[in-house]
Design a protein around this motif. Sequence first.
Motif, PDB file in Angstrom:
ATOM      1  N   THR A 178      10.374  35.890  11.292  1.00 27.73           N
ATOM      2  CA  THR A 178      11.331  36.019  12.377  1.00 27.73           C
ATOM      3  C   THR A 178      11.531  34.653  13.007  1.00 27.73           C
ATOM      4  OG1 THR A 178      10.640  38.302  12.778  1.00 27.73           O
ATOM      5  CG2 THR A 178      11.831  37.205  14.560  1.00 27.73           C
ATOM      6  N   LEU A 179      12.778  34.282  13.230  1.00 24.68           N
ATOM      7  CA  LEU A 179      13.119  32.984  13.810  1.00 24.68           C
ATOM      8  C   LEU A 179      12.337  32.745  15.093  1.00 24.68           C
ATOM      9  CD1 LEU A 179      14.909  30.415  13.825  1.00 24.68           C
ATOM     10  CD2 LEU A 179      16.624  31.752  15.066  1.00 24.68           C
ATOM     11  N   GLY A 180      11.616  31.604  15.144  1.00 20.71           N
ATOM     12  CA  GLY A 180      10.881  31.208  16.332  1.00 20.71           C
ATOM     13  C   GLY A 180       9.485  31.783  16.470  1.00 20.71           C
ATOM     14  N   GLU A 181       9.093  32.721  15.598  1.00 24.61           N
ATOM     15  CA  GLU A 181       7.760  33.321  15.670  1.00 24.61           C
ATOM     16  C   GLU A 181       6.855  32.725  14.598  1.00 24.61           C
ATOM     17  OE1 GLU A 181       7.918  37.592  15.592  1.00 24.61           O
ATOM     18  OE2 GLU A 181       9.365  37.665  17.240  1.00 24.61           O
ATOM     19  N   THR A 182       5.630  32.401  14.987  1.00 23.73           N
ATOM     20  CA  THR A 182       4.670  31.806  14.066  1.00 23.73           C
ATOM     21  C   THR A 182       4.006  32.886  13.234  1.00 23.73           C
ATOM     22  OG1 THR A 182       4.294  29.970  15.573  1.00 23.73           O
ATOM     23  CG2 THR A 182       2.599  30.375  13.923  1.00 23.73           C
ATOM     24  N   VAL A 205      17.976  28.193  11.943  1.00 23.29           N
ATOM     25  CA  VAL A 205      18.911  28.896  11.067  1.00 23.29           C
ATOM     26  C   VAL A 205      20.305  28.401  11.419  1.00 23.29           C
ATOM     27  CG1 VAL A 205      19.886  31.121  10.394  1.00 23.29           C
ATOM     28  CG2 VAL A 205      17.454  30.960  10.962  1.00 23.29           C
ATOM     29  N   SER A 206      21.067  28.041  10.419  1.00 24.61           N
ATOM     30  CA  SER A 206      22.462  27.684  10.633  1.00 24.61           C
ATOM     31  C   SER A 206      23.284  28.355   9.534  1.00 24.61           C
ATOM     32  CB  SER A 206      22.646  26.164  10.635  1.00 24.61           C
ATOM     33  OG  SER A 206      22.301  25.625   9.385  1.00 24.61           O
ATOM     34  N   ALA A 249      18.829  26.324   1.441  1.00 24.40           N
ATOM     35  CA  ALA A 249      19.614  27.533   1.205  1.00 24.40           C
ATOM     36  C   ALA A 249      18.718  28.646   0.656  1.00 24.40           C
ATOM     37  CB  ALA A 249      20.721  27.235   0.203  1.00 24.40           C
ATOM     38  N   ILE A 250      19.272  29.843   0.593  1.00 25.54           N
ATOM     39  CA  ILE A 250      18.581  30.968  -0.023  1.00 25.54           C
ATOM     40  C   ILE A 250      18.283  30.604  -1.474  1.00 25.54           C
ATOM     41  CG2 ILE A 250      18.878  33.356  -0.831  1.00 25.54           C
ATOM     42  CD1 ILE A 250      20.383  33.884   1.798  1.00 25.54           C
ATOM     43  N   PHE A 261      18.061  27.112   6.318  1.00 26.56           N
ATOM     44  CA  PHE A 261      16.860  27.475   7.055  1.00 26.56           C
ATOM     45  C   PHE A 261      15.930  26.286   7.145  1.00 26.56           C
ATOM     46  CE2 PHE A 261      18.504  30.983   4.555  1.00 26.56           C
ATOM     47  CZ  PHE A 261      18.753  31.923   5.530  1.00 26.56           C
ATOM     48  N   GLY A 262      15.320  26.116   8.332  1.00 27.87           N
ATOM     49  CA  GLY A 262      14.320  25.071   8.536  1.00 27.87           C
ATOM     50  C   GLY A 262      12.983  25.698   8.865  1.00 27.87           C
TER      51      GLY A 262
END
Length: 135
Positions: free
Chosen positions: A95-99, A112-113, A42-43, A129-130
């Motif tokens: 950013t989600l999916g960016e390394t 992200v869920s 979590a945050i 968040f993973g």
Amino acid sequence: MKHALLLFSAMALSASLAGCVQPQNTPIVSTEPAQADGTQVAIGQPVQVGRLTVTPMEVAEDSRCPMNARCVWAGRVILVTRIDGAGWRETVPLTLGETYGTHGTTLTLSSVSPERVTGEDPVPANYRFGFEGGN
């Protein structure tokens, strides 16, 4: 004199209590990192990702396409994240999916869920968040 002493006591109590108030938008940060073996956090909850300790701080953007809609653009999630390594700390937008590369390591916001749903705004406390990388 009695009124002045009473007023001073009230002011001192008020000042000491003011130091205990946490601003509304400041996430509570746990000091114990979770393990990163697929754990979503979590945050404000730190997680150990390889040799890094990663703490999600704030969702800056969540423009993902709702799962029950058709979209021209998939959207994105940008998460303000604190990264701690051996002797250094930085706060960056991931950013989600960016390394993201830093100090000889890479880190990816990998999940992200919950999913977005049309007509509903995500509740910040429900986000998880993973992360991957850190080696």
